[in-house]
Design an enzyme around this catalytic site. Structure first.
Site, PDB file in Angstrom:
ATOM      1  N   HIS A 249       2.056   3.530   0.750  1.00 40.05           N
ATOM      2  CA  HIS A 249       1.133   2.398   0.631  1.00 40.05           C
ATOM      3  C   HIS A 249       0.394   2.147   1.946  1.00 40.05           C
ATOM      4  CE1 HIS A 249       0.504  -0.724  -2.599  1.00 40.05           C
ATOM      5  NE2 HIS A 249      -0.285  -1.209  -1.652  1.00 40.05           N
ATOM      6  N   ASP A 280      -1.449  10.504   0.134  1.00 39.31           N
ATOM      7  CA  ASP A 280      -2.313   9.635   0.928  1.00 39.31           C
ATOM      8  C   ASP A 280      -1.509   9.000   2.049  1.00 39.31           C
ATOM      9  OD1 ASP A 280      -1.268   7.020   0.259  1.00 39.31           O
ATOM     10  OD2 ASP A 280      -2.479   6.952  -1.519  1.00 39.31           O
TER      11      ASP A 280
END
Length: 356
Positions: A249, A280
């Site tokens: 996150h 990511d």
């Protein structure tokens, strides 16, 4: 202009509290920093005499064939940094051939995001990110909105049973969006009016049953975002998801986890070639994309750099970020003797000191 300069320009433009909202992480922000630092621990060991004048860097993703290897990761409240908001981001991503993952916490409704993307490309790939809502009917309504808008996949964020503790926001007293801004995807759904930063309820009791329900709700491919443990990746495949996204996150949730890229190889090993694995967190250069590809990622997502590009230059800034990363990646692939993405392999990744 480098991505670093776009960040600096954005910082000079934005309200400090809004800058901190985007830039900040959880607690002491150790994970936030380590996501970027981790890439400095890796180096690429090139192969020689096997390259090509042109390279094919396209990837096939759920609901997005022959996409760019860099996608736009979900980030909230784009109108907080630029009046064009998610519409500008959508047009830029579509023009660059990149998947856009538009967030549940967008300040533009998903139908308007997809419509904006179609202004730039006839068949753009827009995925919708959602959090499993404590009320099943709300989750179902969000799924239907994404389907009706024309999204080609769903991304379910699973690392947020509760909100992370953001010290910068607490220090700044930043708890509400400015007047005229809202989490538009939540409008007219049960719950509080969508004007605060935490108006999308989290569910501490979220479980694999919730994922099974979402899979039954839709025919769209479903990817899980926020997977770090290889056993969870195996479970995701077993439950029928179409992909996993290795992510912490962006350092905004648990500040005690590893850098995302360090978790990538075990997840790739657990999944094998059954579904795509994306990454990511911390991607700032095309060489970072190459390292992630060599470690097994099908594609990577970028979040904050896109927001800085949007803040600094609007739609053109987002295009600059995506084009820069893609061009740097292509250049690195050429320097490593690659013709295709698959030519980057794990044996080409070494520690920065050259050891295996």
């Amino acid at each position: 202009m480098t991505l670093g300069r776009l960040h600096d320009e954005a910082r000079g433009i934005l309200d400090p509290a809004h800058y901190d909202y985007v830039a900040g992480g959880a607690d002491r922000e150790r994970v936030l920093a380590d996501n970027e630092r981790a890439f400095d621990r890796y180096a690429l060991l090139p192969r020689v005499l096997r390259g090509s004048e042109a390279r094919d860097t396209s990837v096939d993703l759920p609901g997005a064939r022959r996409a760019a290897p860099v996608i736009v990761a979900p980030t909230a409240f784009h109108r907080l940094v630029h009046p064009g908001g998610e519409r500008a981001t959508a047009r830029a991503a579509a023009a660059e051939g990149a998947v856009l993952v538009t967030g549940a916490a967008a300040t533009t409704a998903v139908a308007d995001v997809v419509a904006a993307a179609r202004e730039a490309a006839p068949d753009p790939a827009v995925w919708f990110q959602l959090y499993p809502h404590p009320r099943r009917e709300v989750t179902g309504a969000l799924v239907r909105r994404a389907e009706e808008a024309g999204c080609t996949a769903l991304v379910v964020t699973v690392d947020s049973p509760v909100f992370g503790r953001h010290a910068r926001d607490l220090r700044n007293g930043f708890t509400d969006l400015p007047p005229g801004h809202a989490a538009e995807n939540m409008r007219d759904l049960p719950g509080a009016p969508p004007g605060g930063l935490t108006d999308i309820p989290m569910s501490p009791a979220v479980s694999w049953r919730d994922i099974d329900e979402i899979l039954r709700m839709t025919a769209l491919p479903v990817l899980l975002k926020g997977v770090l443990h290889p056993q969870d990746a195996r479970l995701a495949v077993g439950h029928g998801t179409a992909g996993v996204i290795v992510s912490n996150h962006g350092g905004r949730q648990c500040d005690a986890v590893p850098a995302a890229v360090d978790c990538l190889p075990p997840v790739v090993d657990a999944v094998g070639d059954r579904v795509p694995v994306l990454l990511d967190g911390g991607i700032r250069r095309g060489s970072d994309v190459a390292v992630a590809r060599a470690l097994g990622a099908t594609a990577v997502g970028v979040g904050r750099p896109v927001v800085w590009g949007l803040a600094a230059e609007g739609e053109a800034g987002v295009r600059r970020v995506l084009a820069t990363l893609r061009e740097e990646y292509d250049h690195t692939l050429a320097l490593c003797g690659g013709r295709h993405n698959a030519d980057l392999t794990r044996d080409m990744v070494v520690r920065r000191d050259g050891t295996w």
